[in-house]
Scaffold this active site. Structure first.
Site, PDB file in Angstrom:
ATOM      1  N   GLU A  92       0.810  -1.214   0.000  1.00 55.72           N
ATOM      2  CA  GLU A  92       0.000   0.000   0.000  1.00 55.72           C
ATOM      3  C   GLU A  92       0.846   1.267   0.000  1.00 55.72           C
ATOM      4  O   GLU A  92       1.986   1.275   0.455  1.00 55.72           O
ATOM      5  CB  GLU A  92      -0.976  -0.003   1.169  1.00 55.72           C
ATOM      6  CG  GLU A  92      -0.308   0.033   2.507  1.00 55.72           C
ATOM      7  CD  GLU A  92      -1.291  -0.222   3.640  1.00 55.72           C
ATOM      8  OE1 GLU A  92      -2.116  -1.145   3.519  1.00 55.72           O
ATOM      9  OE2 GLU A  92      -1.211   0.491   4.637  1.00 55.72           O
ATOM     10  N   CYS A 105       3.480   8.340   1.186  1.00 60.14           N
ATOM     11  CA  CYS A 105       4.064   7.396   2.137  1.00 60.14           C
ATOM     12  C   CYS A 105       4.301   6.078   1.394  1.00 60.14           C
ATOM     13  O   CYS A 105       3.352   5.492   0.871  1.00 60.14           O
ATOM     14  CB  CYS A 105       3.095   7.204   3.298  1.00 60.14           C
ATOM     15  SG  CYS A 105       3.652   5.993   4.492  1.00 60.14           S
ATOM     16  N   CYS A 112       6.642  -7.214   7.482  1.00 62.46           N
ATOM     17  CA  CYS A 112       7.757  -6.680   8.272  1.00 62.46           C
ATOM     18  C   CYS A 112       8.128  -7.696   9.340  1.00 62.46           C
ATOM     19  O   CYS A 112       7.258  -8.240  10.012  1.00 62.46           O
ATOM     20  CB  CYS A 112       7.360  -5.356   8.913  1.00 62.46           C
ATOM     21  SG  CYS A 112       8.709  -4.595   9.832  1.00 62.46           S
ATOM     22  N   CYS A 116       6.537  -5.262  15.721  1.00 63.40           N
ATOM     23  CA  CYS A 116       6.139  -4.435  16.868  1.00 63.40           C
ATOM     24  C   CYS A 116       4.709  -4.822  17.263  1.00 63.40           C
ATOM     25  O   CYS A 116       3.871  -5.057  16.391  1.00 63.40           O
ATOM     26  CB  CYS A 116       6.208  -2.957  16.504  1.00 63.40           C
ATOM     27  SG  CYS A 116       7.865  -2.485  15.978  1.00 63.40           S
ATOM     28  N   CYS A 119       1.494  -2.888  15.734  1.00 64.72           N
ATOM     29  CA  CYS A 119       1.478  -2.493  14.320  1.00 64.72           C
ATOM     30  C   CYS A 119       0.816  -3.541  13.429  1.00 64.72           C
ATOM     31  O   CYS A 119       1.053  -4.738  13.577  1.00 64.72           O
ATOM     32  CB  CYS A 119       2.925  -2.265  13.870  1.00 64.72           C
ATOM     33  SG  CYS A 119       3.072  -1.939  12.108  1.00 64.72           S
ATOM     34  N   HIS A 221       8.933   5.436  20.948  1.00 64.55           N
ATOM     35  CA  HIS A 221       7.689   4.914  21.529  1.00 64.55           C
ATOM     36  C   HIS A 221       7.713   4.570  23.018  1.00 64.55           C
ATOM     37  O   HIS A 221       6.695   4.097  23.544  1.00 64.55           O
ATOM     38  CB  HIS A 221       7.161   3.699  20.743  1.00 64.55           C
ATOM     39  CG  HIS A 221       6.941   3.943  19.288  1.00 64.55           C
ATOM     40  ND1 HIS A 221       6.563   5.163  18.773  1.00 64.55           N
ATOM     41  CD2 HIS A 221       7.048   3.114  18.206  1.00 64.55           C
ATOM     42  CE1 HIS A 221       6.445   5.074  17.447  1.00 64.55           C
ATOM     43  NE2 HIS A 221       6.745   3.850  17.082  1.00 64.55           N
ATOM     44  N   CYS A 341      -0.572   2.426   9.156  1.00 72.75           N
ATOM     45  CA  CYS A 341       0.446   1.538   8.625  1.00 72.75           C
ATOM     46  C   CYS A 341      -0.040   0.086   8.422  1.00 72.75           C
ATOM     47  O   CYS A 341      -0.263  -0.634   9.379  1.00 72.75           O
ATOM     48  CB  CYS A 341       1.559   1.609   9.674  1.00 72.75           C
ATOM     49  SG  CYS A 341       3.068   0.790   9.356  1.00 72.75           S
TER      50      CYS A 341
HETATM   51  N1  SAH Z   1       9.301   0.399  10.125  1.00 76.92           N
HETATM   52  C1  SAH Z   1       9.521   1.781  10.262  1.00 76.92           C
HETATM   53  C2  SAH Z   1       8.700   2.618   9.307  1.00 76.92           C
HETATM   54  C3  SAH Z   1       7.292   2.204   9.065  1.00 76.92           C
HETATM   55  S1  SAH Z   1       6.192   2.373  10.424  1.00 76.92           S
HETATM   56  C4  SAH Z   1       9.305   2.228  11.688  1.00 76.92           C
HETATM   57  O1  SAH Z   1       8.800   1.443  12.485  1.00 76.92           O
HETATM   58  O2  SAH Z   1       9.697   3.344  12.003  1.00 76.92           O
HETATM   59  C5  SAH Z   1       5.940   4.126  10.457  1.00 76.92           C
HETATM   60  C6  SAH Z   1       5.451   4.671  11.806  1.00 76.92           C
HETATM   61  O3  SAH Z   1       4.096   4.280  12.068  1.00 76.92           O
HETATM   62  C7  SAH Z   1       6.280   4.160  12.976  1.00 76.92           C
HETATM   63  O4  SAH Z   1       6.618   5.192  13.867  1.00 76.92           O
HETATM   64  C8  SAH Z   1       5.323   3.183  13.602  1.00 76.92           C
HETATM   65  O5  SAH Z   1       5.651   2.934  14.924  1.00 76.92           O
HETATM   66  C9  SAH Z   1       3.996   3.866  13.406  1.00 76.92           C
HETATM   67  N2  SAH Z   1       2.830   2.986  13.591  1.00 76.92           N
HETATM   68  C10 SAH Z   1       2.739   1.662  13.390  1.00 76.92           C
HETATM   69  N3  SAH Z   1       1.505   1.206  13.697  1.00 76.92           N
HETATM   70  C11 SAH Z   1       0.791   2.284  14.090  1.00 76.92           C
HETATM   71  C12 SAH Z   1      -0.559   2.471  14.541  1.00 76.92           C
HETATM   72  N4  SAH Z   1      -1.408   1.465  14.600  1.00 76.92           N
HETATM   73  N5  SAH Z   1      -0.938   3.727  14.885  1.00 76.92           N
HETATM   74  C13 SAH Z   1      -0.083   4.771  14.785  1.00 76.92           C
HETATM   75  N6  SAH Z   1       1.188   4.662  14.367  1.00 76.92           N
HETATM   76  C14 SAH Z   1       1.627   3.423  14.024  1.00 76.92           C
HETATM   77 FE1  SF4 Z   2       7.702  -2.991  11.169  1.00 80.10          FE
HETATM   78 FE2  SF4 Z   2       5.430  -1.841  11.955  1.00 80.10          FE
HETATM   79 FE3  SF4 Z   2       7.452  -2.109  13.679  1.00 80.10          FE
HETATM   80 FE4  SF4 Z   2       7.656  -0.348  11.648  1.00 80.10          FE
HETATM   81  S1  SF4 Z   2       6.201  -0.268  13.348  1.00 80.10           S
HETATM   82  S2  SF4 Z   2       9.197  -1.836  12.336  1.00 80.10           S
HETATM   83  S3  SF4 Z   2       6.515  -1.456  10.046  1.00 80.10           S
HETATM   84  S4  SF4 Z   2       6.296  -3.800  12.730  1.00 80.10           S
END
Ligand code: SAH
Ligand code: SF4
Length: 365
Positions: A92, A105, A112, A116, A119, A221, A341
């Protein structure tokens, strides 16, 4: 066999490739202009190019490899594109409208592996890295869509914050940046490009040593290791202390500002003591660090997490401000179209899996 997208090559790489195949290096400029200025989608639309050269390119490369699967437009003008890759995988890409311009974006991996716990992208482990061509093409697809609306709109900013960990796909991510920042092509200035990482320490140092020159955002975070390990398992490999050392290395090397992203999760990391601890952590870097507070976008599969209330977000913000930390709250885009995301993609995949499970059940009955 599927041909790679020519968007993956920088101008120099294209010139070298042409020279290796017996053509003048200078032809690369013509191809480049066709791709990024006239924005053609077929080699046949480059009439100024010698026909043997066109045929050679056609034999080895495609221009377009992504197919638009879905496009959803939100009430605030955010547009989310779901693209199908040549191998069938879905990714996406999101277009967002701001006062300062239009940002895209981009996704860097199919899934991934960082996983996390909050996410949607981490729900599906990585099946492969995207090539630099596939990353550039996401921007081109959006630009071509804007071109088709004939309003003279141009993508001005890029955030590498879609599905995937860009520093786990460092080479392709770097090539992508080199292609889109080229002033003879899309000319998106490095100060208009932001790469976000979950904190791969060695790669932050490599990035600091590189000539890429883009903005960097770190997904912090949490204000301490206990909470960070609980929500981001990457913290076991790269805890806060080495992460901060790498950030200091970056700041010293580049003298550029950095963004520390902080998702507020109700009762997990959003309390006043967390804000104070965060202020302490950031204080010695305060002149070069901006904390970006992100309201959590709830993910169905991660129901243990909820969004913090407005009052809690304001209180958190105020505590940081009082402690002289530069802080902002991220504006949300397209919450009505699952713009968090990886959310649209995971929903689509689940519904496709649901359909195929149903189909195979039906076939077995
Ligand atoms: N993998 C990289 C970039 C992609 S995620 C990273 O983790 O930085 C981009 C941002 O979206 C990150 O800061 C991530 O923590 C945040 N993110 C992921 N899931 C989210 C959610 N459900 N609500 C808000 N931000 C989120
Ligand atoms: Fe991967 Fe989502 Fe963590 Fe970014 S926030 S590193 S996309 S699992």
């Amino acid at each position: 066999m599927n041909k790679p997208s020519i968007y993956g090559l920088t101008l120099d790489q294209l010139a070298a490739w042409l020279a290796e195949h017996g053509h003048k290096k200078s032809r690369a400029r013509l191809v480049w202009e066709g791709l990024y200025r006239s924005r053609v989608t077929e080699f046949t639309e480059m009439p100024e190019l010698k026909s043997e050269c066109r045929a050679l390119l056609e034999e080895h490369f495609a221009i377009q490899t992504l197919e638009e699967h879905t496009r959803q437009e939100s009430a605030d003008g955010t547009i989310k594109f779901l693209f199908r890759l040549q191998d069938g995988n879905l990714i996406e890409t999101v277009l967002m409208r701001h006062k300062f311009g239009l940002s895209v974006c981009v996704t860097t991996q199919v899934g991934c592996n960082i996983g996390c716990s909050f996410c949607a992208s981490g729900l599906l482990s990585k099946s492969r890295d995207l090539t630099s061509g596939e990353i550039v093409e996401q921007v081109m697809k959006v630009q071509l869509y804007l071109d088709s609306r004939q309003k003279g709109e141009r993508v001005t900013h890029i955030v590498v914050m879609g599905i995937g960990e860009p520093f786990d796909n460092f080479e392709h991510m770097s090539n992508f940046i080199r292609v889109i920042r080229d002033h003879k092509g899309l000319a998106i200035g490095p100060r208009h490009i932001t790469v976000s990482t979950s904190g791969l320490v060695p790669k932050i140092r490599e990035f600091a040593d590189s000539d890429l020159g883009t903005n960097l955002a770190i997904s912090l975070h949490a204000p301490n290791n206990e909470i960070r390990t609980r929500i981001m398992k990457i913290n076991r490999a790269y805890p806060i202390e080495p992460l901060m050392e790498a950030i200091d290395y970056y700041l010293e090397k580049t003298n550029r500002r950095i963004t520390l992203e902080y998702i507020l999760l109700k009762d997990v990391n959003d309390q006043p003591e967390h804000a104070l601890e965060l202020a302490q952590l950031v204080s010695s870097r305060r002149h070069l660090a901006n904390v970006n507070l992100i309201p959590y976008n709830p993910v169905d599969e991660h129901s243990q997490y909820q969004r913090s209330s407005k009052e809690t977000i304001t209180a958190f913000y105020d505590t940081l401000k009082k402690n002289n930390i530069s802080v902002s709250v991220r504006l949300e885009h397209g919450t009505d179209i699952d713009a968090a995301c990886g959310q649209l993609r995971s929903k689509q995949i689940q519904s496709e899996r649901g359909r195929s499970a149903k189909a195979s059940r039906a076939a077995n009955e």
